[in-house]
Design a protein around this motif. Sequence first.
Motif, short mmCIF file in Angstrom:
data_model
loop_
_atom_site.label_atom_id
_atom_site.label_comp_id
_atom_site.label_asym_id
_atom_site.label_seq_id
_atom_site.Cartn_x
_atom_site.Cartn_y
_atom_site.Cartn_z
N CYS A 556 0.95 -1.08 0.07
CA CYS A 556 -0.10 0.03 -0.06
C CYS A 556 0.78 1.04 -0.02
CB CYS A 556 -0.82 0.00 1.19
SG CYS A 556 -2.17 1.14 1.28
N ARG A 557 0.47 2.05 -0.91
CA ARG A 557 1.54 3.34 -1.06
C ARG A 557 0.53 4.50 -1.65
NH1 ARG A 557 4.09 0.46 1.51
NH2 ARG A 557 6.38 -0.51 0.83
N ALA A 558 1.27 5.71 -1.62
CA ALA A 558 0.57 6.99 -1.99
C ALA A 558 0.77 6.85 -3.49
CB ALA A 558 1.06 8.36 -1.18
N GLY A 559 -0.15 7.68 -4.08
CA GLY A 559 -0.16 7.76 -5.31
C GLY A 559 1.14 8.75 -5.79
N ARG A 560 1.45 8.58 -7.03
CA ARG A 560 2.50 9.35 -7.44
C ARG A 560 2.34 10.85 -8.01
NH1 ARG A 560 5.01 3.97 -9.85
NH2 ARG A 560 6.68 3.66 -8.48
N ILE A 561 1.23 11.05 -8.59
CA ILE A 561 0.70 12.21 -9.10
C ILE A 561 -0.08 12.86 -8.01
CG2 ILE A 561 -0.28 13.46 -10.89
CD1 ILE A 561 2.42 12.47 -11.80
N TYR A 562 -1.18 11.93 -7.64
CA TYR A 562 -2.36 12.51 -6.64
C TYR A 562 -1.72 11.78 -5.48
CZ TYR A 562 -6.96 12.89 -4.83
OH TYR A 562 -8.05 13.15 -3.98
N GLU A 564 -2.84 12.02 -2.46
CA GLU A 564 -3.77 11.64 -1.50
C GLU A 564 -4.39 10.18 -2.06
OE1 GLU A 564 -3.58 14.32 -3.14
OE2 GLU A 564 -4.40 16.04 -1.76
N ALA A 565 -4.11 9.40 -3.15
CA ALA A 565 -4.52 8.23 -3.40
C ALA A 565 -3.94 7.21 -2.74
CB ALA A 565 -4.22 8.07 -5.00
N ARG A 566 -4.46 6.14 -2.36
CA ARG A 566 -3.79 4.93 -1.73
C ARG A 566 -3.97 3.84 -2.71
NH1 ARG A 566 -0.36 6.19 1.76
NH2 ARG A 566 -0.71 4.15 2.95
N VAL A 567 -2.67 3.24 -3.27
CA VAL A 567 -2.72 2.36 -4.36
C VAL A 567 -2.13 0.98 -3.79
CG1 VAL A 567 -3.14 4.13 -5.90
CG2 VAL A 567 -0.85 3.31 -5.58
N CYS A 568 -2.20 -0.19 -4.73
CA CYS A 568 -1.23 -1.04 -4.30
C CYS A 568 -0.18 -1.30 -5.55
CB CYS A 568 -2.05 -2.34 -4.57
SG CYS A 568 -3.55 -2.82 -3.28
N ARG A 569 1.02 -0.96 -5.02
CA ARG A 569 2.22 -1.01 -6.04
C ARG A 569 3.14 -2.07 -5.75
NH1 ARG A 569 3.84 4.19 -5.28
NH2 ARG A 569 2.12 5.10 -6.59
N TYR A 570 3.52 -2.65 -6.99
CA TYR A 570 4.53 -3.57 -7.03
C TYR A 570 5.75 -3.00 -6.52
CZ TYR A 570 7.50 -7.48 -8.40
OH TYR A 570 8.39 -8.47 -8.49
N GLN A 571 6.67 -3.72 -5.72
CA GLN A 571 7.88 -3.19 -5.52
C GLN A 571 8.89 -4.70 -5.13
OE1 GLN A 571 6.83 -0.22 -2.02
NE2 GLN A 571 8.84 0.07 -2.61
N GLU A 572 10.14 -4.56 -5.97
CA GLU A 572 10.90 -5.96 -5.82
C GLU A 572 11.24 -5.87 -4.29
OE1 GLU A 572 11.76 -7.65 -8.16
OE2 GLU A 572 11.43 -6.90 -10.06
#
Length: 572
Positions: A556-562, A564-572
């Motif tokens: 769970c991470r913050a959006g890169r542009i927005y 305030e968004a909370r998104v599921c982002r892939y990280q190695e």
Amino acid sequence: MHFFLLFLLLLINSNSVSCSPPAPPVKCDTTGCTVTNAYGTFPDRSTCRAASAVFPSSEEELLEAVAAGSRKNQKMRVVTRWSHSIPKLVCPGGEKGLIISTQELKRVVSVDEESMRMSVQSGAALRDIISAAAEYKLALPQTPYWKGLTIGGILCTGAHGSSVFGKGSAVHEYVVGMRLVVPERGGNASVVTLNSTHADFDAAKLSLGLLGVISQVTLQLEPMFKRSITNVKMGEQELEERIVEFARLHEFGDVTWYPGQRKVVYRIDDRVSVNQSGDGVNDFIGFRQTLTAALGFARSTEEMQEATKASRGKCTAARMQVGALQAFGTGFKNNDLMFSSYPIVGYHNKLQSAGSCLNSTEDALLTACPWDPRIKGEFFHQTAMAISLNKIADFIRDIKKVRDLNPSGLCGLELYNGILMRFVKASTAYLGAQEDSVDLDFTYYRSKNPLVPRLNEDMLEEIEQIGLFKYGGTPHWGKNRNIAFQGVLNKYRKVEDFLKAKRKYDPEGLLSNEWTDAMLGIGKEGVMIVRDGCALEGLCLCEEDSHCAPQKGYFCRAGRIYTEARVCRYQE
């Protein structure tokens, strides 16, 4: 739809092979009934159970069914013949509920040539309404693009075409009368007749099925006319500057954006003289019956691309597919046989919607509609939101910013024909469009396993939240994941008037369920379902890593542009 699938599809004659019609959404046995949608599942993967189901074929039988449910204090919900709504609108609120199907309420009741008005039962299919009107040289000016909807389903979810001309693209704006069967206190039911002179008409014509069971609808038609359609492919550079002007120039125009290819297709679509030659047909390729073997191959290919994180592979497939679609006119034909060139000129009834995969009377799964849940075929999420015309340019710029951080990350959208942008006019319906808007449809891959993340899903999640929360987008009532309906009540100026009408016509709340109560903010629970993996399917906005798939590298991470968004982002 991958290129291989498209190639095989174009090799077959849509009338030459045995095809299975869509399965009915209601199934009953000695223990009760279940109801689902055309895709075989709801956003939270649960199954809707009910005590029983009824299939009235007349208003008298419908009145009897609602009265019986009222006497038993039984929750009731209506399901249409094919049930294409994605949210859980049709669930009858627990295993003791009653399912009312409009499958047999399918007649065209009357056509008045002088007033150009048509009355139909609520289960009448769009394809039959269009055909019946054409027999009298009349036309319903605006409809959705898919023929497999019923008039009752269209009205309950606010389905539409594309236009800000005249009354706009929402079908409910062409309704001039309705008959509703409503439950009453004391275990009875009655028929209510509404038209534009009644105060509650603007609540009833887009009701989510909460004000009564629609028995009959009267539509205002107009004389049959011809249209001319030309698809023009251009670069995306001026999309944000052009789109509002384009909406105001072309009565039936729409825009399809392929963000991975940085290309846009403008559909120039306007009325022309009936004397202009042409007998064009809309047989959109995505709505044709398709070889099930090809569907299975395409699905397996995309599953492999997802598992191996092959974004570039999706981009390559998308470029081939979009090129082939354009070469074949996306399914538009100059006559009943083939596409040769633009413009496509023809009568409105042959161009306004498509759905030839519904035409089968066989029951063999050699070919099927691509999303039929009985086969290995398309399985997708669909995010659809309306953004006001005065905000759309900024939203498009933000989508480009998200895309530019990972140029291949949105290619998956193009395998489902890109981002479709249709135009919607401000509505008089209380739950309709609040202002002139662009409705954006994002269709994208969905895993059969709800705990498996999607490739580049953080990008679409950020775009979804930018549209809904930063720009105040309103969700399509018949589409979307749960998060689209978070705080939705605050976006409608006359929602209190709608709730007042709801209490008037359904005083005991027998026509509502947990989902509709949650959407309208009057239930015990909200629309969010918080549990491990909930953000993967849009059941929640992630607050912690467990809401994504940390064991698979999605956090769970913050959006890169927005941010305030909370998104599921892939990280190695």
